[in-house]
Enzyme design. Structure first.
Site, PDB file in Angstrom:
ATOM      1  N   CYS A 157     -10.749  27.172  37.020  1.00 51.28           N
ATOM      2  CA  CYS A 157     -10.418  27.655  38.693  1.00 51.28           C
ATOM      3  C   CYS A 157      -9.832  29.057  38.995  1.00 51.28           C
ATOM      4  O   CYS A 157     -10.399  30.141  37.949  1.00 51.28           O
ATOM      5  CB  CYS A 157      -9.573  27.118  38.984  1.00 51.28           C
ATOM      6  N   CYS A 202     -10.962  23.764  41.786  1.00 49.33           N
ATOM      7  CA  CYS A 202     -11.293  24.847  42.881  1.00 49.33           C
ATOM      8  C   CYS A 202     -12.347  24.670  44.195  1.00 49.33           C
ATOM      9  O   CYS A 202     -12.713  23.615  43.758  1.00 49.33           O
ATOM     10  CB  CYS A 202     -11.382  26.221  42.617  1.00 49.33           C
ATOM     11  N   CYS A 247     -18.371  31.363  39.446  1.00 52.28           N
ATOM     12  CA  CYS A 247     -18.547  31.112  37.925  1.00 52.28           C
ATOM     13  C   CYS A 247     -19.208  31.558  37.238  1.00 52.28           C
ATOM     14  O   CYS A 247     -20.336  31.357  37.666  1.00 52.28           O
ATOM     15  CB  CYS A 247     -18.029  29.702  37.816  1.00 52.28           C
TER      16      CYS A 247
END
Length: 141
Positions: A10, A84, A92
């Site tokens: 996250c 998230c 990411c």
């Protein structure tokens, strides 16, 4: 059979990914090796720690880690699960040996407004949503 490796990601690795790591570690330790990390590691959320403690899960030894720090180890993962919002999940980085990428969208406990009691209740709702998702996911494996 070898354990499957899971990385929860996250933004700050302060609440959602930490709770997901703790739940999976608690619910299926014989089946999964699990870690968590954040895009911009912050401080461990005290409401998340308290919410998990309410379920008899101790996160006092947890600490926020960066996705880059995890990626630098070269460890591979069977699953990388972003917990998230979609925009953050798309940021990411690629984790070497990152396996299957999944996205589970949960509200951010740090966005809770109100009194400490209201923030804690909000965090507990997120905790329960995460547990439900993990129980379902484990059953599908």
């Amino acid at each position: 059979m070898a354990k499957q490796r899971v990385l929860f990601v996250c933004i700050h690795n302060s609440a959602r990914s930490q709770m997901a790591e703790a739940w999976l570690r608690h619910l299926a330790p014989e089946r999964f090796d699990v870690e968590s990390a954040g895009l911009e590691p912050g401080k461990l959320n005290p409401f998340a720690m308290r919410a998990m403690q309410e379920c008899k899960i101790d996160m006092s030894s947890h600490y926020p880690k960066s996705v880059d720090e995890i990626a630098a180890t070269g460890r591979s993962f069977d699953y990388v699960i972003a917990v998230c919002d979609r925009e953050a999940a798309e940021r990411c980085p690629i984790v070497p040996g990152g396996g299957e990428k999944l996205h589970w969208n949960f509200p951010d406990p740090s966005s809770a407004q109100g009194t400490d009691d209201e923030k804690f209740k909000f965090t507990c709702k997120v905790r329960d949503l995460i547990k439900d998702a993990i129980v379902t996911w484990i059953a599908q494996r």
